[in-house]
Scaffold this motif. Structure first.
Motif, PDB file in Angstrom:
ATOM      1  N   TRP A  20      31.396  35.967 -18.698  1.00  0.00           N
ATOM      2  CA  TRP A  20      32.695  36.016 -17.664  1.00  0.00           C
ATOM      3  C   TRP A  20      32.643  36.517 -16.495  1.00  0.00           C
ATOM      4  O   TRP A  20      33.670  36.507 -15.549  1.00  0.00           O
ATOM      5  N   GLN A  21      31.442  36.996 -16.004  1.00  0.00           N
ATOM      6  CA  GLN A  21      31.551  37.489 -14.587  1.00  0.00           C
ATOM      7  C   GLN A  21      30.791  36.349 -13.747  1.00  0.00           C
ATOM      8  O   GLN A  21      31.006  36.531 -12.443  1.00  0.00           O
ATOM      9  N   ASN A  22      30.508  35.141 -14.372  1.00  0.00           N
ATOM     10  CA  ASN A  22      30.057  34.099 -13.543  1.00  0.00           C
ATOM     11  C   ASN A  22      31.145  32.971 -13.396  1.00  0.00           C
ATOM     12  O   ASN A  22      31.483  32.232 -14.639  1.00  0.00           O
ATOM     13  N   PRO A  23      31.271  32.729 -12.252  1.00  0.00           N
ATOM     14  CA  PRO A  23      32.737  31.645 -11.815  1.00  0.00           C
ATOM     15  C   PRO A  23      32.433  30.254 -12.601  1.00  0.00           C
ATOM     16  O   PRO A  23      33.344  29.543 -13.351  1.00  0.00           O
ATOM     17  N   GLU A  24      31.302  29.797 -12.531  1.00  0.00           N
ATOM     18  CA  GLU A  24      30.845  28.409 -13.162  1.00  0.00           C
ATOM     19  C   GLU A  24      30.832  28.383 -14.650  1.00  0.00           C
ATOM     20  O   GLU A  24      31.490  27.585 -15.302  1.00  0.00           O
ATOM     21  N   ALA A  25      30.307  29.672 -15.205  1.00  0.00           N
ATOM     22  CA  ALA A  25      30.433  29.659 -16.656  1.00  0.00           C
ATOM     23  C   ALA A  25      31.910  29.974 -17.186  1.00  0.00           C
ATOM     24  O   ALA A  25      32.397  29.258 -18.246  1.00  0.00           O
ATOM     25  N   LEU A  26      32.525  30.725 -16.561  1.00  0.00           N
ATOM     26  CA  LEU A  26      33.995  30.804 -16.857  1.00  0.00           C
ATOM     27  C   LEU A  26      34.792  29.671 -16.795  1.00  0.00           C
ATOM     28  O   LEU A  26      35.560  29.263 -17.842  1.00  0.00           O
ATOM     29  N   ALA A  27      34.446  28.964 -15.818  1.00  0.00           N
ATOM     30  CA  ALA A  27      35.242  27.591 -15.878  1.00  0.00           C
ATOM     31  C   ALA A  27      34.933  26.693 -16.991  1.00  0.00           C
ATOM     32  O   ALA A  27      35.781  25.930 -17.448  1.00  0.00           O
ATOM     33  N   ARG A  28      33.480  26.720 -17.135  1.00  0.00           N
ATOM     34  CA  ARG A  28      33.100  25.643 -18.232  1.00  0.00           C
ATOM     35  C   ARG A  28      33.442  26.166 -19.570  1.00  0.00           C
ATOM     36  O   ARG A  28      34.062  25.397 -20.478  1.00  0.00           O
ATOM     37  N   ILE A  29      33.557  27.450 -19.689  1.00  0.00           N
ATOM     38  CA  ILE A  29      34.122  28.000 -21.258  1.00  0.00           C
ATOM     39  C   ILE A  29      35.443  27.907 -21.239  1.00  0.00           C
ATOM     40  O   ILE A  29      35.861  27.372 -22.477  1.00  0.00           O
ATOM     41  N   ASP A  30      36.115  27.937 -20.342  1.00  0.00           N
ATOM     42  CA  ASP A  30      37.753  28.006 -20.218  1.00  0.00           C
ATOM     43  C   ASP A  30      37.817  26.313 -20.694  1.00  0.00           C
ATOM     44  O   ASP A  30      38.719  25.935 -21.751  1.00  0.00           O
ATOM     45  N   ALA A  31      37.227  25.347 -20.123  1.00  0.00           N
ATOM     46  CA  ALA A  31      37.426  24.015 -20.437  1.00  0.00           C
ATOM     47  C   ALA A  31      36.833  23.629 -21.951  1.00  0.00           C
ATOM     48  O   ALA A  31      37.675  22.930 -22.392  1.00  0.00           O
ATOM     49  N   LEU A  32      35.758  24.228 -22.200  1.00  0.00           N
ATOM     50  CA  LEU A  32      35.418  24.157 -23.574  1.00  0.00           C
ATOM     51  C   LEU A  32      36.520  24.586 -24.574  1.00  0.00           C
ATOM     52  O   LEU A  32      36.984  24.060 -25.744  1.00  0.00           O
ATOM     53  N   TRP A  33      37.035  25.773 -24.219  1.00  0.00           N
ATOM     54  CA  TRP A  33      38.250  26.416 -25.258  1.00  0.00           C
ATOM     55  C   TRP A  33      39.379  25.547 -25.134  1.00  0.00           C
ATOM     56  O   TRP A  33      39.636  25.280 -26.101  1.00  0.00           O
ATOM     57  N   ARG A  34      39.833  25.014 -23.892  1.00  0.00           N
ATOM     58  CA  ARG A  34      40.937  24.231 -24.069  1.00  0.00           C
ATOM     59  C   ARG A  34      40.797  22.800 -24.459  1.00  0.00           C
ATOM     60  O   ARG A  34      41.691  22.444 -25.425  1.00  0.00           O
ATOM     61  N   ALA A  35      39.623  22.265 -24.515  1.00  0.00           N
ATOM     62  CA  ALA A  35      39.360  20.903 -25.289  1.00  0.00           C
ATOM     63  C   ALA A  35      39.515  21.126 -26.712  1.00  0.00           C
ATOM     64  O   ALA A  35      39.829  20.367 -27.487  1.00  0.00           O
TER      65      ALA A  35
END
Length: 98
Positions: A20-35
């Motif tokens: 959660w400290q990495n912006p790219e990872a946070l964005a990708r994991i958020d996208a995974l969760w929303r999907a």
């Protein structure tokens, strides 16, 4: 549920317990969760669609030795979950109440 052996050096995959400290990872994991939240309601092919179109795309990028966790020293043993440290309280809003 997603387990891969991760670590530094010659390990094939990288991961950070503090993803959660990495912006790219946070964005990708958020996208995974929303999907996931959208597709899980499709009892026919939603789960398969999520794996094929979302997880199978984002996870290799996240776990890549050139990806956002390339410098991570975190590791685990075969069959163990990915390393994890809980995010700071309040970092994520409870979407059930917003």
């Amino acid at each position: 549920m997603y387990s891969r052996r991760v670590g530094p050096g010659n390990a094939s995959f990288r991961w950070s317990a503090t993803w959660w400290q990495n912006p790219e990872a946070l964005a990708r994991i958020d996208a995974l969760w929303r999907a996931w939240e959208h597709l899980r309601l499709d009892g026919a092919t939603g789960s398969s669609t999520w794996w094929i179109e979302h997880a199978d795309h984002h996870m290799p990028i996240l776990l890549s030795t050139e990806g956002p966790f390339a410098k991570s020293e975190d590791s685990n043993k075969p069959g163990e979950p990915l390393p994890y440290m809980a995010p700071p309280e309040g970092l994520f809003s409870d979407m059930r109440v917003t």
